[in-house]
Design a protein around this motif. Structure first.
Motif, mmCIF file in Angstrom:
data_model
loop_
_atom_site.group_PDB
_atom_site.id
_atom_site.type_symbol
_atom_site.label_atom_id
_atom_site.label_comp_id
_atom_site.label_asym_id
_atom_site.label_seq_id
_atom_site.Cartn_x
_atom_site.Cartn_y
_atom_site.Cartn_z
ATOM 1 N N TYR A 303 0.775 -1.177 -0.215
ATOM 2 C CA TYR A 303 0.066 -0.017 -0.006
ATOM 3 C C TYR A 303 0.865 1.230 0.070
ATOM 4 C CZ TYR A 303 0.862 -0.975 5.039
ATOM 5 O OH TYR A 303 1.453 -1.142 6.249
ATOM 6 N N ASN A 333 -0.098 8.338 4.376
ATOM 7 C CA ASN A 333 -0.368 7.266 3.577
ATOM 8 C C ASN A 333 -0.888 6.163 4.605
ATOM 9 O OD1 ASN A 333 -0.891 6.259 0.868
ATOM 10 N ND2 ASN A 333 0.513 4.669 1.738
ATOM 11 N N PHE A 337 -4.730 4.642 4.903
ATOM 12 C CA PHE A 337 -4.775 3.222 4.675
ATOM 13 C C PHE A 337 -5.590 2.593 5.824
ATOM 14 C CE2 PHE A 337 -3.099 -1.271 5.393
ATOM 15 C CZ PHE A 337 -3.834 -1.816 4.484
ATOM 16 N N MET A 454 -5.542 2.863 -3.308
ATOM 17 C CA MET A 454 -4.367 3.333 -2.550
ATOM 18 C C MET A 454 -3.258 3.877 -3.475
ATOM 19 S SD MET A 454 -4.716 3.076 0.649
ATOM 20 C CE MET A 454 -3.065 3.359 0.696
#
Length: 469
Positions: A303, A333, A337, A454
């Motif tokens: 991811y 990030n 996620f 993603m």
């Protein structure tokens, strides 16, 4: 100064006033609440947090302290006027230096002298108690000398000097028998140290009680971030003799998206490991690239792979971005996620858990079927069929349960430093993923849509680099 709603000890309020108004902290920013109380806590990413870091960077330069992991802890220790930190919970004062025994050292004391001490007993007090109970002073000296592997000539040092040598060997020299009365926590806390001390840490820091600490490495670090890598092999390697008297450090922090794999672990003393936290440095990147080249094991979880590929291509041309912009993007990030996983759990309930387990967790189950042997680089040199016992037979289910619970816990925390952020288009894409899950669409299609979402988020974060520097 008016009090906050928290049940803090009066001694701690007095400590706050003393520290804030001491000349040593002149210029270190702190705000006041509407009720007049000091805002002791300020997260790193906030405006006041960044100002505190800039202030500490200037102090480090004045003190000629190199800008390496642990720099802020060293600066704040030097500045602290009393070297004693008051606990916000119980009001007791403990040293900010490494004078307090860990469980291993406590067991050694019990075995050698037959006395039970606690992790909050200063080793100077332990020394005195032993002498008071008619243990010959030379015997005490020999015990300390042997445990800390000091040269014979240290036996003639004064009590204070010998204890100082013990403290320095743990804070600076890699020994792990002693720890500080309060862990470093700058810039989040104004004085640079956690508000609660060692005395109340097990009660106040959830997830770090004595029972949880025993499983912290295996549970939280291995499963919390849904990391790629051979997670079972990494757990085995972390518990091997290779890391005796030290700690296992992830070269690339898994909280930034790096894998949990034995090849990407290295020994590091507790103090440096604790102060490193989720910092990213050029040296780390180059070590990771060396391991990747040697082993062909990919260092980043799926991811965050797009961001990693960008970093690989650009870190030499943008070295000033490594510890700031790159780290912040990886962190954002990760938060995004975890938000996506949590959103799927909330909207799709048990179906969401079932699908995400199938897509993201079950592929890792095979790792648990084997036992591994390692060389000192973390390479897997032997693999054998694992012997199952009553204790480990349900480990895959336990892995899934902890991973799922960690997502829920992650998203429920109100004091997280970074909030998740998805654009409207990304939220729409997430809603479509939830629709596919709820309608029991093909697993392969759902997986493709999550991967696409993603990847788009990573591209968007990377596109902000020029705007953020």
């Amino acid at each position: 100064m008016a009090k906050s709603n928290r049940n803090w000890h009066q001694n701690f309020y007095e400590y706050i006033d003393y520290i804030v108004n001491h000349d040593n902290y002149s210029g270190l920013p702190i705000l006041r609440s509407d009720d007049g109380s000091y805002r002791w806590i300020a997260v790193k990413q906030s405006k006041i947090g960044r100002q505190r870091i800039a202030w500490a960077d200037k102090k480090a330069s004045e003190f000629n302290i190199p800008n390496v992991p642990g720099v802020y802890a060293e600066v704040m220790r030097m500045l602290h006027p009393t070297k004693l930190k008051v606990c916000q919970i119980c009001g007791e004062s403990l040293s900010i230096y490494y004078f307090y025994p860990n469980s291993i050292f406590l067991k050694a004391l019990k075995k050698e002298f037959g006395y039970d001490f606690t992790s909050c007993n200063h080793i100077s007090d332990i020394w005195d108690i032993l002498i008071e109970n008619e243990v010959p002073e030379l015997t005490v000296r020999k015990f300390f000398n042997k445990k800390f592997e000091f040269p014979q000539e240290y036996l003639i040092l004064s009590k204070k000097d010998l204890i100082d040598k013990c403290e320095q060997s743990c804070r600076l020299g890699g020994k792990t028998y002693l720890g500080p009365g309060a862990m470093s926590n700058f810039p989040d806390r104004y004085d640079g140290f956690h508000t609660y001390n060692r005395c109340c840490r097990a009660l106040e820091d959830k997830g770090r009680s004595s029972e949880n600490l025993k499983s912290y490495t295996k549970d939280r670090r291995a499963y919390e971030y849904w990391s790629d890598g051979n997670i079972h092999a990494a757990n085995m390697y972390m518990g091997s003799d290779f890391f005796s008297n030290t700690t296992a450090d992830h070269i690339g922090p898994i909280s930034l998206g790096f894998v949990h794999d034995p090849r990407y672990l290295q020994p590091m003393d507790f103090g440096n490991n604790a102060s490193k936290r989720d910092r990213l440095q050029i040296d780390d990147i180059e070590k990771i690239l060396e391991v990747e080249s040697r082993t062909r094991i990919y260092p980043m979880s799926w991811y965050s792979s797009t961001i990693w590929e960008y970093i690989k291509m650009n870190y030499k041309f943008q070295p000033q971005y490594v510890s700031t912009v790159y780290r912040d993007i990886l962190k954002q990030n990760m938060v995004n996620f975890m938000f996506i996983l949590g959103n799927i759990f909330d909207k799709c309930t048990s179906i969401g858990e079932e699908v995400l387990t199938e897509i993201l967790l079950k592929p890792k189950y095979d790792y648990f079927a084997s036992s591994y042997g390692f060389n000192n680089l973390g390479d897997i040199v032997t693999t054998s069929k694992r012997h199952y016992t009553e204790r480990n037979i349900n480990e895959m289910k336990r892995f899934s349960r902890i991973a799922i619970d960690s997502v829920k816990d992650f998203n429920s925390k109100e004091n997280r430093n970074i909030d998740a952020f998805l654009t409207q288009a990304e939220m729409n894409a997430l809603d479509r993923v939830c629709t596919l899950i709820s309608s029991r669409a093909e697993i392969s299609l759902i997986k493709l849509k999550i991967e696409s979402l993603m990847q788009n988020i990573q591209y968007r974060l990377l596109s902000t680099i020029s705007k953020r520097v």
